[in-house]
Write a protein that holds these residues in place. Structure first.
Motif: not given
Length: 129
Positions: A30-52
């Motif tokens: 997990r590179q970012m979590d904004v509550g209704v969406a989570v961004g996955y990736g590496s090196d601080g860059h979320p390249a794939f997101w899932i949303g609620d």
């Protein structure tokens, strides 16, 4: 070409568990979590997101997909946006800085002919840098 993309998930808790684990074994976190969406990736860059999906009021079997194309500069983001509008695209967000992502995130969003959320993004700041 592709900067990042995202999908909507109907079972938010189950999807988070699934992607945390399957992407974890591939070395992504997990590179970012904004509550209704989570961004996955590496090196601080979320390249794939899932949303609620329920939180985003996404209805029906044809949920939108989000895809962001990398732009070479801020002018290209603006050209993308104006070209899309000239072709009849629905504007979602005019070109601007999005500091909630990072301080130099400059992007614009439109809805494509099939209802998908399409973005152009430049990671080097707005028109003045």
């Amino acid at each position: 070409m592709i900067d990042h993309f995202g999908i909507n998930c109907s079972d938010w808790a189950k999807s988070q568990e699934f992607y945390d684990k399957v992407l974890g074994v591939l070395g992504y976190t997990r590179q970012m979590d904004v509550g209704v969406a989570v961004g996955y990736g590496s090196d601080g860059h979320p390249a794939f997101w899932i949303g609620d999906a329920p939180a985003g009021n996404v209805a029906g079997p044809n949920r939108e997909v989000h895809i962001a194309f990398a732009a070479k500069d801020a002018a290209a983001v603006q050209a993308f946006f104006h070209t899309a509008l000239a072709l009849g695209a629905e504007p979602l967000h005019e070109p601007r800085l999005w500091p909630e992502y990072h301080d130099k995130y400059y992007g614009a969003f439109v809805r494509d002919p099939d209802g998908n959320n399409v973005e152009a993004v430049f990671h080097g700041g707005g028109p003045t840098g």
